[in-house]
Design a protein around this motif. Structure first.
Motif, PDB file in Angstrom:
ATOM      1  N   VAL B 141     -62.813  23.442  20.766  1.00 48.09           N
ATOM      2  CA  VAL B 141     -62.268  22.302  19.628  1.00 48.09           C
ATOM      3  C   VAL B 141     -62.290  21.068  20.156  1.00 48.09           C
ATOM      4  O   VAL B 141     -61.409  20.463  19.516  1.00 48.09           O
ATOM      5  N   ARG B 142     -62.504  20.870  21.079  1.00 49.95           N
ATOM      6  CA  ARG B 142     -62.805  19.331  21.838  1.00 49.95           C
ATOM      7  C   ARG B 142     -61.502  18.596  21.963  1.00 49.95           C
ATOM      8  O   ARG B 142     -61.136  17.444  21.476  1.00 49.95           O
ATOM      9  N   LEU B 143     -60.393  19.404  22.747  1.00 48.97           N
ATOM     10  CA  LEU B 143     -59.093  18.817  22.765  1.00 48.97           C
ATOM     11  C   LEU B 143     -59.388  18.183  24.313  1.00 48.97           C
ATOM     12  O   LEU B 143     -59.863  19.046  25.201  1.00 48.97           O
ATOM     13  N   PRO B 144     -58.702  17.026  24.586  1.00 48.61           N
ATOM     14  CA  PRO B 144     -58.858  16.672  25.887  1.00 48.61           C
ATOM     15  C   PRO B 144     -57.886  17.516  27.010  1.00 48.61           C
ATOM     16  O   PRO B 144     -56.890  17.892  26.667  1.00 48.61           O
ATOM     17  N   SER B 145     -58.362  17.448  28.104  1.00 48.70           N
ATOM     18  CA  SER B 145     -58.057  18.248  29.198  1.00 48.70           C
ATOM     19  C   SER B 145     -57.177  19.449  28.804  1.00 48.70           C
ATOM     20  O   SER B 145     -55.796  19.455  28.616  1.00 48.70           O
ATOM     21  N   PRO B 146     -57.937  20.660  28.384  1.00 44.98           N
ATOM     22  CA  PRO B 146     -57.192  21.835  27.917  1.00 44.98           C
ATOM     23  C   PRO B 146     -56.178  22.309  28.861  1.00 44.98           C
ATOM     24  O   PRO B 146     -55.026  22.990  28.173  1.00 44.98           O
ATOM     25  N   TYR B 153     -45.927  21.702  23.966  1.00 45.21           N
ATOM     26  CA  TYR B 153     -45.415  22.164  22.685  1.00 45.21           C
ATOM     27  C   TYR B 153     -45.930  21.791  21.511  1.00 45.21           C
ATOM     28  O   TYR B 153     -46.570  20.612  21.597  1.00 45.21           O
ATOM     29  N   PRO B 154     -46.057  22.550  20.209  1.00 50.37           N
ATOM     30  CA  PRO B 154     -46.716  21.684  19.061  1.00 50.37           C
ATOM     31  C   PRO B 154     -46.322  20.439  18.732  1.00 50.37           C
ATOM     32  O   PRO B 154     -47.156  19.661  18.387  1.00 50.37           O
ATOM     33  N   HIS B 155     -45.245  19.940  18.862  1.00 47.84           N
ATOM     34  CA  HIS B 155     -44.547  18.700  18.375  1.00 47.84           C
ATOM     35  C   HIS B 155     -44.890  17.596  19.379  1.00 47.84           C
ATOM     36  O   HIS B 155     -44.801  16.424  19.077  1.00 47.84           O
ATOM     37  N   GLU B 156     -45.495  17.934  20.587  1.00 42.47           N
ATOM     38  CA  GLU B 156     -45.953  16.962  21.466  1.00 42.47           C
ATOM     39  C   GLU B 156     -47.580  16.625  21.085  1.00 42.47           C
ATOM     40  O   GLU B 156     -48.095  15.732  21.722  1.00 42.47           O
ATOM     41  N   LEU B 157     -48.014  17.252  20.306  1.00 43.93           N
ATOM     42  CA  LEU B 157     -49.248  17.043  19.780  1.00 43.93           C
ATOM     43  C   LEU B 157     -49.632  16.155  18.471  1.00 43.93           C
ATOM     44  O   LEU B 157     -48.555  16.357  17.582  1.00 43.93           O
ATOM     45  N   SER B 158     -50.508  15.497  18.166  1.00 42.79           N
ATOM     46  CA  SER B 158     -50.872  15.020  16.870  1.00 42.79           C
ATOM     47  C   SER B 158     -51.162  15.799  15.912  1.00 42.79           C
ATOM     48  O   SER B 158     -51.676  16.951  16.211  1.00 42.79           O
ATOM     49  N   GLY B 159     -51.185  15.376  14.787  1.00 42.54           N
ATOM     50  CA  GLY B 159     -51.415  16.207  13.482  1.00 42.54           C
ATOM     51  C   GLY B 159     -52.760  16.832  13.543  1.00 42.54           C
ATOM     52  O   GLY B 159     -53.147  18.028  13.361  1.00 42.54           O
ATOM     53  N   GLY B 160     -53.752  15.940  14.166  1.00 40.97           N
ATOM     54  CA  GLY B 160     -55.142  16.368  14.099  1.00 40.97           C
ATOM     55  C   GLY B 160     -55.309  17.453  15.320  1.00 40.97           C
ATOM     56  O   GLY B 160     -56.007  18.372  15.074  1.00 40.97           O
ATOM     57  N   GLN B 161     -54.642  16.987  16.502  1.00 40.36           N
ATOM     58  CA  GLN B 161     -54.586  18.207  17.598  1.00 40.36           C
ATOM     59  C   GLN B 161     -54.089  19.315  17.275  1.00 40.36           C
ATOM     60  O   GLN B 161     -54.650  20.512  17.411  1.00 40.36           O
ATOM     61  N   GLN B 162     -52.902  19.331  16.323  1.00 39.95           N
ATOM     62  CA  GLN B 162     -52.409  20.629  15.890  1.00 39.95           C
ATOM     63  C   GLN B 162     -53.202  21.314  15.220  1.00 39.95           C
ATOM     64  O   GLN B 162     -53.372  22.605  15.272  1.00 39.95           O
ATOM     65  N   GLN B 163     -54.205  20.782  14.007  1.00 41.67           N
ATOM     66  CA  GLN B 163     -55.268  21.245  13.347  1.00 41.67           C
ATOM     67  C   GLN B 163     -56.079  21.928  14.165  1.00 41.67           C
ATOM     68  O   GLN B 163     -56.858  23.117  13.962  1.00 41.67           O
ATOM     69  N   ARG B 164     -56.622  21.236  15.363  1.00 39.66           N
ATOM     70  CA  ARG B 164     -57.357  21.814  16.294  1.00 39.66           C
ATOM     71  C   ARG B 164     -57.090  23.143  17.033  1.00 39.66           C
ATOM     72  O   ARG B 164     -57.653  23.983  17.218  1.00 39.66           O
ATOM     73  N   VAL B 195     -61.891  15.881  12.427  1.00 36.46           N
ATOM     74  CA  VAL B 195     -61.470  17.597  12.039  1.00 36.46           C
ATOM     75  C   VAL B 195     -62.735  18.185  11.249  1.00 36.46           C
ATOM     76  O   VAL B 195     -63.263  19.362  11.639  1.00 36.46           O
ATOM     77  N   LEU B 196     -63.410  17.594  10.192  1.00 41.99           N
ATOM     78  CA  LEU B 196     -64.424  17.893   9.486  1.00 41.99           C
ATOM     79  C   LEU B 196     -65.499  18.114  10.346  1.00 41.99           C
ATOM     80  O   LEU B 196     -66.433  19.003  10.288  1.00 41.99           O
ATOM     81  N   GLU B 197     -65.871  17.136  11.245  1.00 43.48           N
ATOM     82  CA  GLU B 197     -66.943  17.084  11.944  1.00 43.48           C
ATOM     83  C   GLU B 197     -66.972  18.313  13.182  1.00 43.48           C
ATOM     84  O   GLU B 197     -67.987  19.119  13.403  1.00 43.48           O
ATOM     85  N   LEU B 198     -65.642  18.626  13.523  1.00 36.09           N
ATOM     86  CA  LEU B 198     -65.413  19.782  14.427  1.00 36.09           C
ATOM     87  C   LEU B 198     -65.964  21.009  13.728  1.00 36.09           C
ATOM     88  O   LEU B 198     -66.508  21.886  14.274  1.00 36.09           O
ATOM     89  N   LEU B 199     -65.645  21.034  12.477  1.00 36.14           N
ATOM     90  CA  LEU B 199     -65.829  22.497  11.775  1.00 36.14           C
ATOM     91  C   LEU B 199     -67.376  22.617  11.571  1.00 36.14           C
ATOM     92  O   LEU B 199     -67.729  23.746  11.569  1.00 36.14           O
ATOM     93  N   ASN B 200     -67.883  21.444  11.298  1.00 33.69           N
ATOM     94  CA  ASN B 200     -69.492  21.611  10.842  1.00 33.69           C
ATOM     95  C   ASN B 200     -69.950  22.155  12.269  1.00 33.69           C
ATOM     96  O   ASN B 200     -70.938  22.954  12.274  1.00 33.69           O
ATOM     97  N   PHE B 201     -69.567  21.562  13.348  1.00 35.14           N
ATOM     98  CA  PHE B 201     -69.741  21.908  14.679  1.00 35.14           C
ATOM     99  C   PHE B 201     -70.023  23.448  14.983  1.00 35.14           C
ATOM    100  O   PHE B 201     -70.762  24.120  15.525  1.00 35.14           O
ATOM    101  N   ILE B 202     -68.654  23.921  14.722  1.00 34.10           N
ATOM    102  CA  ILE B 202     -68.180  25.347  14.806  1.00 34.10           C
ATOM    103  C   ILE B 202     -69.097  26.128  14.186  1.00 34.10           C
ATOM    104  O   ILE B 202     -69.462  27.218  14.564  1.00 34.10           O
TER     105      ILE B 202
END
Lengths: 297, 675
Positions: B141-146, B153-164, B195-202
């Motif tokens: 899902v292309r998150l940097p440094s997995p 924790y979830p609150h340490e991520l941005s909205g887009g990262q949470q969705q990823r 996020v849409l681009e990621l979904l297309n890729f997946i």
């Protein structure tokens, strides 16, 4: 056009609203039972002086601790007084004092809570810490102190109970206010320049009223138990006035051989408390505060 | 023929009303989901699209029940299955990605742990394998440094990262079918595009079938192969995505596409009259009859059936689809907006800065605000009478903050807000006199929150009339009726409560309340983003009409660049509480633009499969504006180097009067951006 009538419902009069709420309450078994018990007790409190078969303070040494019979339905107590007479009269004082006590609790607790919730900041901090401090005092100790200093008259008991049971309502009212305070209609009223009073009266109270009323109804039953405890300890109603708490206290030593003199007041007290609790519950559900019964969509 | 993995047959779902009548939410739905395809389900709120998606995983919301039909998955009917059997399918075979990932993730568990949980439930991997799988999924899902993300924790991520992360969790069980319920609705435009681009890729990479539920035709256009259009619990149109978006043969879809504002067109789109009928309200005839431009007498009494057209591979529920078929493309006609611009300046905002920083005791005592890096800084805008100026930016750009301080709801740290070139408006609400409060009125985003649920429409509109003009009795009533007529609502609305109104009607009441004060300036805070597309156009048209009638000035806050393009005369682009670009709207939408405007424009999703979003910058989110230099330095793809990091860029003015705050010379910006 089935649903159209929902969308064209007219503004109802207050009476219509109240009767609708009562009908909704009674349509649930628990609400029906609760309401019936409560109404039974209230009616009894009004008519008991006229229907009581005997004089409640007539002492008769020859009739001490009689078992229930056709003549004395609930038997007699250690002074030969009729337990049935004393039981049906025993709820009157408790019901009156706690009813007015809860009204006072509702008023000051509700208004202070709403005010604190609206104003916020330092005022809120200070008031809430004082309320917290009072909450930490065992109420029965404080009540005993007040009663022993000022006496056990109704004028003392009602405000004292009202004060002690209002503290909890402050918190509920404040929390309910916090729920609506962030909504845009309050922001909008502020931006238009309405006064705090107008905001409380027009915008907040209609939205928190239900929650506070339900809380008040619950407090009523707790206050009733509290008041009876005071009587039990001898600080509530003074003898020979019949009172359930007092009756239980008097007869508790005789429980092993004259159970009837204890059971009757216990049934009276607990049925009233259960009645109020069930009614309060049904009231909350009828107002839609209970989320689990919310209609779909 | 490709394999069908989900078969929905004659599905009806509904509930029993208080009177014991059966009210249908879904009416006789039949459709198939094929292996590897992405199906978009589109419809307005209340059309039953989410209910359908949930039914596809065998779930029926509390209070609703299945009236008839089935959802067949692997040749077993999900709706009749026991919970224990469903558990084996959900997550492993069918996974769901919710709308708000921030709320779907447990706040006090680390991301890695939560994905591990999903893996334990939905796969047979051993512990060591799972660890590897977690970083594999996060990589996918292309998150940097997995490795570090897994420990957060979830609150340490941005909205887009949470969705990823939510996407990664859904992929943990390697499902055959992925259900997405408005997965990008709460996200910023740029994040949404990513996020849409990621979904297309997946979808391409894993071959998973997807069902994408959304109200946003723009998002649907980017991801789906096939589109199902729902209206009032029915499928009204189903077919290949391109055909439906380019050549809609159902009047509803046609109208919907016409009512969406587009970047390429200035002016207001045409609105569709009316609103979707309530469930259970339609008994005979076509459910779209009331709003249809093509309706005939027979549509009123006969319900059209879903008709399959072989040559288009499309199903349509309309008697008149042939007449639409000849009308080749959606020719969007827009109502050109008349500018009622006057030379007189009505509001001057100069050097305004606003701080949210917590003040220390000394500052509290001295009643001052000290913060060297305030949330909003250096705002200079002069607004002319009769102008519509739009403040545009992503969440956190400070646009609503500026609006609040103009309304006096938020104290400014510095700067002056001057009305009519004479009066300084105090930044403290309590110090403003009633007239200063009257001239500025607010319209809020969500009419559900801005109207008191316990007041009737009459009481709501009466408030400003009583407060500012002291009206009473008959006169008050006359004024309320007049205002209701102005917002195209009948007199009988007076006795209704907000809950008895539709979203569009509620917003009209809110507009009427704002105009009741006879204001000079109206602040519109995302006024259309809570509304359905067809209603949005109607509200925008109403606002424009009222503006022409009353000569009001609008300050319009929005994140939707197409809406802004449609209604505004001038646009101010904000990033991190600093202005990036200010100019006439036709120029802001043309190059050269500030690199941030370029990012925003690139990310706009249009309901056209041929226009793909351009992803220019990374979708990272910055918490705080930088201490010095350009506000956009952290995300800018055209960053020059130290100069951007250290010096606040100068304002550069283009020939057409567009001001851009950037270190890059305009000519170079234009050259780069056009390529």
């Amino acid at each position: 056009m089935k649903l159209d009538n929902i969308y064209q419902e007219e503004k109802k009069s207050n009476l219509a609203k109240v009767s609708e709420i009562i009908i909704t309450m009674a349509s649930r078994p628990s609400g029906f039972i609760g309401l019936s018990i409560l109404i039974f007790h209230v009616i009894l409190a009004f008519i008991s002086p006229y229907i009581a078969p005997y004089d409640f303070k007539a002492i008769n040494p020859t009739l001490m601790l009689q078992a229930p019979s056709a003549e004395y339905w609930f038997g007699t107590d250690d002074l030969g007084r009729d337990v049935f007479t004393r039981t049906i009269l025993g709820g009157r004082t408790a019901l009156t004092i706690t009813f007015f006590g809860s009204l006072i609790a509702l008023l000051w607790g509700g208004l202070l809570g709403i005010f604190c919730g609206l104003v916020g900041g330092k005022t809120d901090d200070i008031v809430m810490r004082i309320v917290d401090a009072f909450l930490s005092i065992p109420w029965i100790l404080a009540m005993l102190l007040i009663v022993s200093l000022l006496g056990t008259s109704t004028e003392v008991l009602i405000p004292a109970l009202g004060f002690f049971y209002g503290k909890g309502i402050v918190r509920v009212a404040r929390a309910a206010t916090h729920d609506v305070i962030a909504k845009d209609f309050i922001v909008s009223a502020r931006a238009r320049g309405h006064s705090n009073f107008s905001i409380i009266w027009n915008e907040i109270i209609p939205n928190v009223r239900d929650a506070i009323l339900v809380e008040g109804a619950m407090r009523w039953s707790w206050m009733l138990l509290g008041f009876s405890s005071l009587s039990f300890l001898g600080f509530g109603v003074s003898p020979p006035t019949p009172d359930w708490g007092l009756m239980i206290s008097n007869a508790r030593g005789l429980m092993s051989f004259a159970y009837w003199s204890v059971i009757a007041p216990i049934v009276g007290l607990s049925s009233l408390i259960i009645g109020i609790n069930l009614t309060a519950d049904a009231f909350a559900k009828a107002l839609g505060i209970d989320r689990s019964t919310k209609a779909p969509v | 023929m490709t394999e069908i993995i989900q078969k929905v047959k004659n599905l009806s779902i509904g509930f029993k009303s208080k009177k014991g009548e059966e009210i249908l939410i879904l009416r006789n739905i039949s459709t198939n989901i094929k292996k590897g395809e992405t199906v978009g389900i589109v419809g307005e709120s209340g059309s039953g699209k989410s209910t359908l998606a949930l039914a596809m995983m065998g779930y029926v919301k509390h209070g609703l029940y299945t009236i008839g039909g089935e959802c067949e998955f692997n040749s077993s009917n999900l709706l009749k299955m026991k919970n224990r059997d469903l558990e084996k399918i959900r997550g492993r075979k069918i996974a769901m990605i919710p709308q708000n990932a921030g709320q779907a993730l447990t706040p006090n568990l680390k991301i890695g742990y939560q994905i591990d949980e999903a893996l334990q439930l939905h796969s047979d991997l051993k512990e060591e394998e799972r660890e590897q799988k977690i970083s594999e999924l996060l990589n996918k899902v292309r998150l940097p440094s997995p490795e570090t993300i897994a420990l957060r924790y979830p609150h340490e991520l941005s909205g887009g990262q949470q969705q990823r992360v939510a996407v990664a969790m859904a992929l943990a069980g390697t499902p055959d079918l992925l259900l997405l319920d408005e997965p990008t609705t709460g996200l910023d435009v740029t994040t949404q595009a990513h996020v849409l681009e990621l979904l297309n890729f997946i979808a391409k990479d894993t071959g998973t079938s997807m069902v994408y539920v959304s109200h946003d035709l723009g998002a649907i256009a980017q991801v789906s192969d096939r589109i199902i259009v729902m209206y009032s619990g029915e499928i009204v149109l189903e077919g290949p995505s391109r055909d439906i978006l380019k050549k809609p043969i159902h009047p509803y879809t046609y109208g919907l596409l016409k009512s969406i504002p587009k970047l390429s067109l200035a002016g207001l789109p045409q609105s569709m009259p009316g609103s979707q009928p309530q469930p259970g309200a339609i008994h005979r005839g076509c459910s779209f009859f009331d709003r249809c431009d093509f309706s005939e007498e027979k549509c009123k009494s006969n319900s059209p059936q879903l008709e399959y057209l072989e040559q288009l591979n499309t199903s349509v529920r309309c008697f008149n689809h042939k007449s639409l078929m000849n009308d080749s493309q959606v020719n969007q006609t827009v109502n050109k907006i008349k500018t009622s611009l006057q030379d007189k300046e009505i509001l001057n905002i100069s050097e305004v800065s606003i701080s949210y920083a917590k003040q220390n005791l000394l500052d509290q005592v001295l009643n001052r605000i000290s913060d060297d890096n305030p949330t909003v800084k250096d705002i200079n805008i002069n607004i002319k009478k009769g102008e519509t100026i739009a403040l545009v930016g992503e969440s956190g750009s400070g646009k609503s903050t500026i609006l609040k301080s103009i309304a006096g709801l938020l104290r400014t740290k510095g700067g002056i807000i001057k009305f009519d070139q004479k009066r300084n408006l105090s930044s403290d609400l309590k110090e403003r006199d009633p007239n200063d409060l009257r001239i500025i009125q607010l319209i809020f985003q969500n009419p559900d929150e801005s109207l008191n649920p316990n007041h009737t429409v009459e009481e709501i509109i009466a408030q400003p009339l009583k407060l500012y003009f002291g009206l009473k009795g008959e006169e008050l009533k006359k004024n309320i009726i007049e205002l209701l007529q102005k917002v195209r609502l009948g007199e009988f609305y007076m006795s209704r409560y907000p809950r008895q109104l539709s979203g569009g009607e509620k917003q009209r009441v809110a507009v009427a309340r704002a105009f009741a004060a006879k204001p000079d300036i109206i602040l519109c805070d995302e006024v259309t983003s809570a509304l359905d597309v067809s209603v949005q156009a109607a509200v925008l048209n109403l606002l424009q009409q009222l503006k022409e009638d009353f000569g009001t000035t609008y300050i319009f806050v929005s994140h939707d660049l197409a809406v802004v393009r449609a209604i505004s005369d001038r646009v101010a682009v904000l990033y991190q509480g600093r202005l990036c670009e200010v100019g006439p709207s036709k120029d802001v939408y043309q190059f050269p633009s500030h690199p941030y405007t370029e990012v925003l424009l690139g990310a706009v999703l249009e309901p056209d499969p041929d226009i793909k979003p351009k992803l220019v910058a990374e979708d990272i989110v910055e918490e705080k504006p930088p201490q010095k230099g350009c506000s956009f330095q952290g995300r800018c793809s055209r960053i020059l180097g130290d100069i951007c990091k250290n010096e606040i860029p100068p304002w550069q003015i283009t020939n057409s009067g567009n001001s851009i705050r950037c270190h890059i010379p305009l000519k170079e910006l234009q050259k780069d951006q056009i390529n």
